[in-house]
Design a protein around this motif. Structure first.
Motif, mmCIF file in Angstrom:
data_model
loop_
_atom_site.group_PDB
_atom_site.id
_atom_site.type_symbol
_atom_site.label_atom_id
_atom_site.label_comp_id
_atom_site.label_asym_id
_atom_site.label_seq_id
_atom_site.Cartn_x
_atom_site.Cartn_y
_atom_site.Cartn_z
ATOM 1 N N LYS A 117 5.474 -5.057 5.432
ATOM 2 C CA LYS A 117 6.861 -3.668 4.332
ATOM 3 C C LYS A 117 6.722 -2.360 4.730
ATOM 4 C CE LYS A 117 8.380 -4.227 0.130
ATOM 5 N NZ LYS A 117 9.487 -5.385 -0.781
ATOM 6 N N LEU A 118 5.966 -1.700 5.270
ATOM 7 C CA LEU A 118 5.933 -0.259 5.518
ATOM 8 C C LEU A 118 6.565 -0.042 7.127
ATOM 9 C CD1 LEU A 118 1.789 1.041 5.160
ATOM 10 C CD2 LEU A 118 3.727 1.020 4.101
ATOM 11 N N ALA A 119 6.792 -1.222 7.766
ATOM 12 C CA ALA A 119 7.133 -0.796 8.810
ATOM 13 C C ALA A 119 8.860 -1.581 8.703
ATOM 14 C CB ALA A 119 7.036 -2.373 10.054
ATOM 15 N N ALA A 120 9.611 -2.115 7.367
ATOM 16 C CA ALA A 120 11.228 -2.257 7.190
ATOM 17 C C ALA A 120 10.891 -0.774 6.217
ATOM 18 C CB ALA A 120 11.155 -3.168 5.697
ATOM 19 N N LEU A 121 10.189 -0.160 6.346
ATOM 20 C CA LEU A 121 10.731 1.378 5.099
ATOM 21 C C LEU A 121 11.475 2.370 5.559
ATOM 22 C CD1 LEU A 121 7.537 1.876 2.861
ATOM 23 C CD2 LEU A 121 10.107 1.626 2.210
ATOM 24 N N PRO A 122 12.211 3.001 5.684
ATOM 25 C CA PRO A 122 12.550 4.102 6.473
ATOM 26 C C PRO A 122 11.730 5.666 6.533
ATOM 27 C CG PRO A 122 13.435 4.541 3.329
ATOM 28 C CD PRO A 122 13.066 3.334 4.535
ATOM 29 N N ALA A 123 12.073 6.053 8.108
ATOM 30 C CA ALA A 123 11.081 7.036 8.395
ATOM 31 C C ALA A 123 10.598 8.112 7.213
ATOM 32 C CB ALA A 123 11.527 7.692 9.732
ATOM 33 N N GLY A 124 11.478 8.643 6.180
ATOM 34 C CA GLY A 124 10.977 9.692 5.596
ATOM 35 C C GLY A 124 10.765 9.007 4.248
ATOM 36 N N ALA A 125 10.112 7.991 4.163
ATOM 37 C CA ALA A 125 10.745 7.496 2.502
ATOM 38 C C ALA A 125 9.230 7.886 2.363
ATOM 39 C CB ALA A 125 9.223 5.983 3.213
ATOM 40 N N SER A 126 9.663 8.408 1.450
ATOM 41 C CA SER A 126 8.480 8.858 0.518
ATOM 42 C C SER A 126 7.162 8.474 -0.571
ATOM 43 C CB SER A 126 9.267 9.861 -1.053
ATOM 44 O OG SER A 126 9.544 8.898 -1.995
ATOM 45 N N ALA A 127 6.185 9.434 -0.914
ATOM 46 C CA ALA A 127 4.927 8.764 -1.601
ATOM 47 C C ALA A 127 5.714 7.888 -2.465
ATOM 48 C CB ALA A 127 4.311 10.461 -1.747
ATOM 49 N N GLU A 128 6.669 8.295 -3.273
ATOM 50 C CA GLU A 128 6.602 7.171 -4.847
ATOM 51 C C GLU A 128 7.127 5.684 -3.862
ATOM 52 O OE1 GLU A 128 5.714 7.545 -8.746
ATOM 53 O OE2 GLU A 128 5.340 8.992 -6.579
ATOM 54 N N GLU A 129 7.881 5.920 -2.718
ATOM 55 C CA GLU A 129 8.793 4.415 -2.373
ATOM 56 C C GLU A 129 7.848 3.818 -1.782
ATOM 57 O OE1 GLU A 129 13.361 5.358 -0.568
ATOM 58 O OE2 GLU A 129 11.768 7.259 -0.231
ATOM 59 N N ILE A 130 6.761 4.780 -1.373
ATOM 60 C CA ILE A 130 5.917 4.095 -0.645
ATOM 61 C C ILE A 130 4.965 3.016 -1.640
ATOM 62 C CG2 ILE A 130 3.591 3.361 0.767
ATOM 63 C CD1 ILE A 130 5.232 6.195 2.645
ATOM 64 N N GLN A 131 4.150 3.782 -2.898
ATOM 65 C CA GLN A 131 3.831 3.635 -3.242
ATOM 66 C C GLN A 131 4.304 2.130 -4.394
ATOM 67 O OE1 GLN A 131 0.725 4.349 -4.393
ATOM 68 N NE2 GLN A 131 0.581 3.485 -6.014
ATOM 69 N N HIS A 132 6.043 1.845 -4.615
ATOM 70 C CA HIS A 132 6.037 1.324 -5.159
ATOM 71 C C HIS A 132 5.725 0.081 -4.376
ATOM 72 C CE1 HIS A 132 7.499 3.585 -8.289
ATOM 73 N NE2 HIS A 132 6.964 3.061 -8.835
ATOM 74 N N ALA A 133 6.411 -0.157 -3.050
ATOM 75 C CA ALA A 133 6.727 -0.816 -2.468
ATOM 76 C C ALA A 133 5.021 -1.673 -2.427
ATOM 77 C CB ALA A 133 6.454 -0.348 -0.467
ATOM 78 N N LEU A 134 4.129 -1.097 -2.417
ATOM 79 C CA LEU A 134 2.647 -1.451 -2.546
ATOM 80 C C LEU A 134 1.855 -2.112 -3.323
ATOM 81 C CD1 LEU A 134 0.295 1.447 -1.300
ATOM 82 C CD2 LEU A 134 1.016 -0.356 -0.176
ATOM 83 N N TYR A 135 3.020 -2.443 -3.932
ATOM 84 C CA TYR A 135 3.114 -2.555 -6.387
ATOM 85 C C TYR A 135 3.739 -3.577 -5.655
ATOM 86 C CZ TYR A 135 1.416 1.638 -9.007
ATOM 87 O OH TYR A 135 0.895 3.155 -9.245
ATOM 88 N N ASP A 136 4.584 -3.632 -4.965
ATOM 89 C CA ASP A 136 5.746 -5.026 -4.452
ATOM 90 C C ASP A 136 4.902 -6.180 -4.094
ATOM 91 O OD1 ASP A 136 7.858 -4.282 -6.438
ATOM 92 O OD2 ASP A 136 8.664 -3.859 -5.080
ATOM 93 N N ILE A 137 3.982 -5.502 -3.217
ATOM 94 C CA ILE A 137 3.347 -6.577 -1.943
ATOM 95 C C ILE A 137 1.976 -6.998 -2.977
ATOM 96 C CG2 ILE A 137 1.466 -6.952 -0.627
ATOM 97 C CD1 ILE A 137 4.196 -6.253 0.729
ATOM 98 N N GLY A 138 1.550 -6.543 -4.128
ATOM 99 C CA GLY A 138 0.487 -7.192 -4.740
ATOM 100 C C GLY A 138 0.847 -8.079 -5.915
ATOM 101 N N ARG A 139 1.527 -7.201 -6.890
ATOM 102 C CA ARG A 139 2.597 -8.050 -7.358
ATOM 103 C C ARG A 139 2.543 -9.396 -7.446
ATOM 104 N NH1 ARG A 139 4.790 -4.312 -10.773
ATOM 105 N NH2 ARG A 139 6.052 -3.433 -9.226
ATOM 106 N N ALA A 140 3.225 -9.346 -6.017
ATOM 107 C CA ALA A 140 3.434 -11.350 -5.221
ATOM 108 C C ALA A 140 1.489 -11.769 -5.242
ATOM 109 C CB ALA A 140 4.121 -11.193 -3.737
ATOM 110 N N ILE A 141 0.398 -11.578 -5.175
ATOM 111 C CA ILE A 141 -0.618 -12.379 -4.605
ATOM 112 C C ILE A 141 -1.410 -12.648 -6.144
ATOM 113 C CG2 ILE A 141 -2.380 -12.336 -3.849
ATOM 114 C CD1 ILE A 141 -1.033 -9.556 -1.807
#
Length: 553
Positions: free
Chosen positions: A463-487
């Motif tokens: 998921k991190l690899a798919a994020l744009p290089a300058g992704a904000s802390a917030e975007e990363i945080q939400h990406a992490l939630y989406d990972i956790g939510r699926a497990i």
RNA sequence: GAGCGCGUAGCUCAAUCGGUAGAGCAUCUGACUUUUAAUCAGGGGGUCGUGGGUUCGAGUCCCACCGCGCUCACCA
């Protein structure tokens, strides 16, 4: 706040340097002398000891208090005296070329070669190390070499005088010794003219008028007559100390409580010579982590260099200021607290009245002129002091021993701050990073992930690899939630705002990230961490964890 | 044997001239980005080793005792 107010507060200050300085005021009033000599002792048979630094720092504090009390009407000098004519008794464990040194046992330290091969003698090496440190701290002192003083004839008059009072000296010393030692004790130790060994031999006789002693070499039975002057002879420790006080007119010298009996005996000897022993006090010893006395031969506790690897000289100075009469553990774990105490004292100083200021260690550490505290501008909240403890936390959450990474965090906190505009904070950052690297990082305990955890980490990495290089802390945080939510393991239906369709993520998920990736039970907001630490770096960290490299290290 | 130091919150320690016992950590509660703390606010927690004395008032000064520890008595 006027000078008069300062003086008034100083007259009654209960801070110990003032208590000590007032003893000297009494002395000066009694004798009418126009100058005062402070002395600190140093034994160069080992590397400079942290206690030696403490003695110089503390004596300097007394000296400064004295200067304030007298308005500099009385001149002051501080002599750092190295007992470098002492015979080498045993070879220290912590030096190179031990065999070479071993061959020189018994010789004056100034005649033992330098095991490090840098100076003319072992004593010269250790003296240089001492001076280097004292200079780096900016102490105002004069270095004195016992050997140089003996050889120059500077002690001659006092030595001859002591020879005249030989019986009186023996009368003081002999009762303090065991019978068998007393039978052979001599305050004068001749240097063997051929072997150069400092001879501990009984005297066959002495001639006070000629200024010589007679003695026999126990190995050859050859008899010698040696002058006590000019460096041909040195004195036993306690008479030596007394003679030095007498010859130089030392007014003040402090020493450790292990020397209480020595001070008493040496003081009696000075009186027998017709002099006055110095003022001073016996400070408590420093203990290592197990409560044992720190000694240079054992090499336990902390060295000066070790302290200065992790904290500033000022913080060490604070440690020396605080309660000299109480035994204190001097070990790595006292450093963070001492550093933050120092910063705290610096911060409160400007708001204090003179009475409090004179009791503030910062005043004594900086000879009456503590610098302003370095504070960060933090938005509307105003000024904040960054503590050592906070920086250690930062290093721990970033799991980084890079000052640049810590500065990344700091700039987020206070955007205007840079290492250039905050040089002292930058130093503090470097200390914190070193402390983290050596004491915190080794204690990290990484956990290997189980199947589900490993799969979760794979997903995070992808998921991190798919994020744009300058992704904000917030975007990363939400990406992490989406990972956790699926497990299923990490779903939390009780979380605020959670629905069956869109479950919350339990803190288990983040706890897992900390345990597996950071080796800790707690950690930073992970999105922020990734944003600062870097997406690629985080992916590399995950890769290492999956390969089991973190657990192994 | 002689000389010191230390006993204060769960832990580590402060408390200046004798004037309502504090801090950090830990713990608990709450706030905040939907949950994570490098945040903020707040709470609980004490017979100041024991017993006397001085004082209007003692953690602080004095005395005794208990406990723990150190140093010296060979060298420096």
């Amino acid at each position: 706040m006027s000078q008069a107010a300062l003086r008034e507060a100083a007259e009654v200050s209960k801070a110990w340097p003032f208590e000590e300085a007032r003893k000297l005021i009494q002395r000066v009033k009694r004798t009418g002398q126009k100058s005062v000599l402070f002395e600190t002792g140093y034994g160069p048979s080992g590397l400079p000891h942290i206690g030696t630094f403490g003695e110089v720092a503390r004596t300097t504090m007394v000296r400064h208090a004295f200067r304030v009390l007298t308005d500099d009407a009385i001149a002051t000098r501080l002599l750092a005296f190295s007992d470098d004519m002492d015979g080498l008794r045993k070879t220290p464990d912590n030096i190179p070329n031990r065999e070479r040194i071993q061959a020189n046992l018994g010789k004056p330290l100034t005649e033992v070669p330098d095991p490090f091969g840098e100076f003319d003698s072992f004593a010269a090496h250790n003296n240089a190390r001492l001076r280097g440190f004292l200079d780096s701290f900016g102490f105002d002192y004069e270095f004195a070499s016992s050997t140089a003083y003996y050889k120059s004839g500077r002690f001659d008059a006092a030595l001859l005088h002591m020879l005249e009072r030989f019986d009186a000296v023996q009368k003081i010393m002999l009762p303090s010794l065991r019978e068998e030692r007393a039978a052979t004790y001599s305050p004068f130790l001749p240097i063997h003219p051929r072997t150069r060994i400092v001879m501990q031999v009984p005297l066959a006789g002495y001639d006070a008028e000629a200024g010589t002693i007679r003695w026999r070499d126990p190995a050859t039975d050859e008899e010698f007559e040696t002058p006590v002057t000019g460096g041909a002879c040195k004195l036993q420790w306690k008479p030596d100390w007394a003679m030095r006080w007498y010859a130089l007119g030392v007014d003040y010298e402090m020493s450790g409580k292990d020397l209480i009996d020595s001070v008493k005996l040496s003081s009696q000897i000075v009186r027998a010579l017709g002099g006055t022993p110095p003022d001073g006090f016996n400070y408590e010893l420093f203990l290592d982590e197990k409560g044992q006395k720190i000694s240079k031969s054992k090499g336990n506790g902390l060295t000066i260099d070790e302290w200065l690897t992790y904290a500033s000289p000022e913080s060490l100075s604070l440690f020396m200021y605080q309660r000299p009469s109480a035994a204190k553990r001097l070990y790595f774990d006292v450093i963070p607290r001492t550093v933050d105490d120092y910063l705290g004292f610096l911060e409160t100083y400007p708001r204090q009245e003179w009475k409090e200021r004179l009791g503030n260690p910062a005043w004594h550490i900086h000879s009456g002129e503590p610098p302003a505290a370095e504070t960060l501008e933090h938005g509307a909240e105003g000024q904040t002091t960054v503590s050592f403890a906070m920086l250690l936390n930062l290093a721990a959450v970033a799991n980084s021993d890079s000052p640049a990474v810590l500065w990344g965090f700091l700039r987020r906190y206070a955007p205007s701050a840079t290492p250039e505009t905050y040089p002292r904070l930058d130093r503090l950052v470097r200390y914190a990073v070193a402390y983290f690297r050596d004491f915190v990082a080794p204690k990290k305990r990484y956990r290997a992930g189980d199947e589900i955890e490993r799969a979760a980490l794979e997903s995070v990495s992808a998921k991190l690899a798919a994020l744009p290089a300058g992704a904000s802390a917030e975007e990363i945080q939400h990406a992490l939630y989406d990972i956790g939510r699926a497990i299923p393991r990490y779903q939390d239906l009780n979380a605020k705002g959670a629905t069956p369709e869109r479950p919350g993520v339990s803190s288990e998920f983040f706890a897992m990230l900390y345990a597996v990736l950071l080796g800790d039970e707690r950690g930073p907001r992970f999105g922020s961490f990734v944003a600062l630490y870097g997406i690629e770096e985080t992916r590399a960290l995950i890769a290492k964890a999956l390969k089991g490299e973190l657990v192994a290290a």
